[in-house]
Motif scaffolding. Sequence first.
Motif, PDB file in Angstrom:
ATOM      1  N   LYS A 121       0.864  -1.186   0.000  1.00 60.11           N
ATOM      2  CA  LYS A 121       0.000   0.000   0.000  1.00 60.11           C
ATOM      3  C   LYS A 121       0.895   1.228   0.000  1.00 60.11           C
ATOM      4  N   MET A 122       0.590   2.133  -0.902  1.00 58.73           N
ATOM      5  CA  MET A 122       1.410   3.332  -1.034  1.00 58.73           C
ATOM      6  C   MET A 122       0.638   4.562  -0.588  1.00 58.73           C
ATOM      7  N   GLU A 123       1.340   5.474   0.052  1.00 61.27           N
ATOM      8  CA  GLU A 123       0.734   6.742   0.438  1.00 61.27           C
ATOM      9  C   GLU A 123       0.461   7.554  -0.822  1.00 61.27           C
ATOM     10  N   GLU A 124      -0.519   8.457  -0.763  1.00 62.47           N
ATOM     11  CA  GLU A 124      -0.879   9.275  -1.930  1.00 62.47           C
ATOM     12  C   GLU A 124       0.312  10.056  -2.476  1.00 62.47           C
ATOM     13  N   LYS A 125       1.159  10.567  -1.605  1.00 64.06           N
ATOM     14  CA  LYS A 125       2.332  11.333  -2.033  1.00 64.06           C
ATOM     15  C   LYS A 125       3.286  10.455  -2.836  1.00 64.06           C
ATOM     16  N   TRP A 126       3.465   9.213  -2.391  1.00 62.33           N
ATOM     17  CA  TRP A 126       4.342   8.298  -3.110  1.00 62.33           C
ATOM     18  C   TRP A 126       3.776   8.009  -4.503  1.00 62.33           C
ATOM     19  N   ILE A 127       2.464   7.787  -4.551  1.00 59.80           N
ATOM     20  CA  ILE A 127       1.808   7.503  -5.828  1.00 59.80           C
ATOM     21  C   ILE A 127       1.979   8.690  -6.766  1.00 59.80           C
ATOM     22  N   SER A 128       1.737   9.876  -6.255  1.00 59.84           N
ATOM     23  CA  SER A 128       1.866  11.092  -7.057  1.00 59.84           C
ATOM     24  C   SER A 128       3.288  11.264  -7.584  1.00 59.84           C
TER      25      SER A 128
END
Length: 174
Positions: A121-128
């Motif tokens: 699971k990735m944090e939104e910041k990492w995904i962005s």
Amino acid sequence: FCSSTNQRILWTFCEATHQPTSSEGNSNMSIPNPASLIKGDGAPLPEVEQMGTITLETLNQYHCQNPDRRMISLFGVVYDVTSSLKSYGPDGAYKEYAGHDITLALSKHKTDEKWLDRFVKMEEKWISDAKGWSGYFEVKYPVCAKLDKWDEDPESWPELTQEELEAFNKCIIM
């Protein structure tokens, strides 16, 4: 990066904010957009053999030592990076990335192999941040396959352990 007696800039990529700071306290510096790194005349990408949907085990065969073909995956889109020997070949700057899903590693600019092929699971910041690199790869390398692991629901993937999270968020000083 520069340093002198009058002006010392220490770039620290603090993974928690992904904002560089300097030793002078100037926090207005910015990390370049990955797409700004693209050079070239907009020539069409070479045509490459399409492989359809592949497994991680298949992707892993296209590592930096493979003399015929090298590939990487970002969000399950598999790119043929064979043309970039300086980056993904045996002596390449990013040789560790060849043959792997680099989504998690690229989200934090990590080259350590322990962050490759990690489906968590990735944090939104990492995904962005990782998605910021998609544009770069899309114009630089031809798509040749899709990684089947990304057909799964990423919400079903495990989270990083606390120890892994601390290591992953550790700042890099360049």
